[in-house]
Structures are given as C-alpha cells and as structure tokens.
Enzyme design. Structure first.
Site, PDB file in Angstrom:
ATOM      1  CG  HIS A  94      -1.910  -1.127   1.215  1.00 17.61           C
ATOM      2  ND1 HIS A  94      -2.165  -1.905   2.321  1.00 17.61           N
ATOM      3  CD2 HIS A  94      -2.704  -1.592   0.217  1.00 17.61           C
ATOM      4  CE1 HIS A  94      -3.087  -2.824   2.019  1.00 17.61           C
ATOM      5  NE2 HIS A  94      -3.429  -2.653   0.748  1.00 17.61           N
ATOM      6  CD  GLU A 150      -0.344   0.157   4.591  1.00 14.91           C
ATOM      7  OE1 GLU A 150       0.426  -0.838   4.588  1.00 14.91           O
ATOM      8  OE2 GLU A 150      -1.582   0.048   4.641  1.00 14.91           O
ATOM      9  CG  HIS A 184       1.064  -4.134   5.087  1.00 17.07           C
ATOM     10  ND1 HIS A 184       0.181  -3.749   4.108  1.00 17.07           N
ATOM     11  CD2 HIS A 184       1.649  -5.268   4.630  1.00 17.07           C
ATOM     12  CE1 HIS A 184       0.224  -4.605   3.105  1.00 17.07           C
ATOM     13  NE2 HIS A 184       1.119  -5.543   3.402  1.00 17.07           N
ATOM     14  CD  GLU A 200      -1.076  -4.233   9.198  1.00 16.55           C
ATOM     15  OE1 GLU A 200      -0.838  -3.012   9.111  1.00 16.55           O
ATOM     16  OE2 GLU A 200      -1.611  -4.890   8.286  1.00 16.55           O
TER      17      GLU A 200
END
Length: 333
Positions: free
Chosen positions: A53, A56, A148, A211
């Site tokens: 993405h 990010e 991410h 994450e």
C-alpha cells in the site's frame, strides 16, 4: 545503486542493474525489486516486502535503511534476500492504491481485473517470488515478511497477521516475531488474497504481515517506535543474535469477517475507533441492506474497520482472544 527507495521513486532503472561487492551480489530485477545473494552458501531465503500500500511508508523507510547498509558494505548478509517494494506508482502518489487494492489480488485473483495496473503488479510480484524460491536449494528455509502500517491507530502499536495454514508455525519464526516487538498476533482461519497467504500456500513459506504503527507520509514517521523490529530484521539478515525478548505477543483468531456488498453498507463505528477495540455480545456492528453483523461471542475485537472499501471487499475483521495462550502469558508475568 546506493538507494533502493530513491531509485524506485524516480521511476527509472539504475544505470547498472547488477553488481558484485566483497560479500554479496546484487541484481535489480524490476521496478522496486532487488535480489541480494551472499557469495558464501546459505540455507535461509528471506523475502521482505513493503509498500504494498503506497501510503504505508514507515516499513519502506526501515527496509531501505537496511538495504543501504548492505549495499554500502556496512552490514554482512547471511541469507538469500529478495526485497519487493510492492506498488511503486502508489508510493510515488502517496496513496494506498491507484485503482485496486493490491493486497487482495494475490493467488491469481488479479485475473479478475484485466485493466487494473495493480493486477499486473500482483502477477509480477508472484513471478518474482516464484523465481526466487525455485533457484534455491530444496532444503532451504523460506520466510516471507510483508511490512505494512494500519490505516487507524491501534491498542497494539505493532502486531502481526498470520495467514491461514494447516501446518504448525516454526518455533524459530515465532521467536523472531516476538523479538521483533510484536505485541499481538492475529491468526486467520480461511484463505485470502494477501501476499503472505500466497507465499504460505504456494511455497510453504513461514509468512506474516507485520503492522507497524499508523500510515503517515514519508518523513513523518517516528521510527523509534519500531526499533525492536528494525533490530530483529538486521539480526535476521546478518545472522546475528536476536534482540532480547521482553514479552510474548497476545494471540487472537478471526471470528468473523464484515464484508461490504453494496452501496447501502453502513459500519456502526466512529472513524476514531482503534484496532482491537472490544465490543460486547449482541452489538450491531454493521448492516448492508437486509444483512446485519452482530458480535456473536461474549467479546470480540475489531481489526481493520474500513467502510470505504469497494463492494465485495472486507470492511473489517472481528477477533476473539486465544484465552488459553493469553492466560498462560498472564501467569508468566
């Protein structure tokens, strides 16, 4: 080539697309795809992806720092390494994606979106991963770490999402995730279109989506929040001792998925709702026409709530705790 990120953002290939340094060979395979191979034989192959993405950025900055150290000879390399900056056009635009969510297109799902540039990129990333592992030795250990950041803030600043797998997770892989500062691990119970599910299912890799904090523009990230992750990545790449482990992550498993199927979809959560917010049994979470989503267990925790996804995509996950594991953790403290 000295800076993978800047070269990728430039939209051009480097003047030299391969080279040999005192300890490694490097090769620019395609836009944002770099392979580094130690000159000495190794038994561990690691794929690290970031920027799937484009908004990010913290993981991209962390990975770029480590790659720069390797290319400058400031760090040794003890694994075969494939680095993939997932969506260069979205990185340049500072957007999550341009047309399609890249992390929903793997495992051949890209075939449903012929005119989407992210679909073409998903195919290219799949090909790069397949080629990378095909050339390795049969007994080679395979890991894939996909880095991410979350759209929203979270009660767990650093957490990992494990793809569905019928195989037990290797102990050294789980120990690495703990050393990397993961505060929580979420275990999927069904296949999906993510990059880590693709590598886990098709190549039996130990895979995890990491994450790290909240999505912010380049230059605005507080990378000190992820120092444990950076040090663990550095140790993995250079074959060094892992950082000291402070506490094992809490574990959750997916209980249900909230899917947006139409324009009538409504998510009954505020934009400020944090990941891992708890909801009691019976709470109405979302509705989509005649479909209603309620909390089914005594307590469920929301992950990745996003009412703005395209119809047919996930608008949130609801989790339950692994009570036996977490109770054991509480007893250790």
């Amino acid at each position: 080539m000295q800076d993978l990120l800047q070269q990728t953002l430039s939209g051009t290939a480097p003047t030299d697309t391969h080279g040999t340094l005192p300890q490694l060979r490097w090769q620019w395979l395609d836009e944002g795809i770099l392979e580094l191979t130690p000159l000495a034989p190794v038994q561990h192959a690691v794929a690290i992806s970031a920027g799937i993405h484009g908004n990010e950025t913290a993981p991209v900055e962390i990975v770029n720092q480590l790659i720069t150290e390797l290319l400058q000879g400031a760090r040794s390399l003890a694994v075969r390494l494939l680095v993939l900056l997932g969506n260069p056009p979205a990185l340049r635009a500072g957007k999550r994606y341009l047309r399609c969510d890249l992390n929903r297109l793997f495992g051949g799902r890209w075939q449903q979106f012929e005119n989407c540039p992210e679909a073409q990129r998903a195919l290219r990333l799949e090909q790069a991963l397949e080629t990378f592992w095909q050339v390795g030795a049969h007994q080679e250990t395979r890991w894939h770490l996909d880095l991410h950041t979350a759209i929203r803030g979270s009660y767990h600043t650093r957490f990992g999402v494990m793809p569905f797998s019928s195989r037990p997770w290797p102990d050294d892989f789980m120990q690495w995730l703990t050393a990397a500062g993961m505060e929580a691990l979420v275990f999927h119970r069904a296949p999906g279109g993510t990059f880590t599910h693709y590598s886990c299912e098709h190549f039996q890799a130990a895979s995890c989506t990491l994450e790290l904090g909240k999505a912010l523009p380049f230059g605005q990230n507080d990378l000190t929040q992820f120092e444990a992750t950076r040090r663990a990545l550095a140790a993995l790449l250079s074959g060094e001792t892992l950082p000291e482990i402070s506490a094992a992550p809490r574990r959750y498993r997916v209980a249900q998925q909230i899917t947006r199927n139409s324009e009538r979809f409504q998510l009954h959560m505020s934009p400020e709702t944090l990941n891992f917010t708890a909801f009691p049994q019976g709470t109405l979470l979302a509705e989509d026409g005649e479909t209603r989503y309620f909390v089914q267990q005594a307590r469920e925790y929301v992950l990745f709530p996003n009412p703005n996804v395209a119809p047919g995509l996930r608008a949130g996950l609801m989790l339950v705790e692994d009570n036996a594991h977490n109770a054991a953790l509480s007893g250790e403290r």
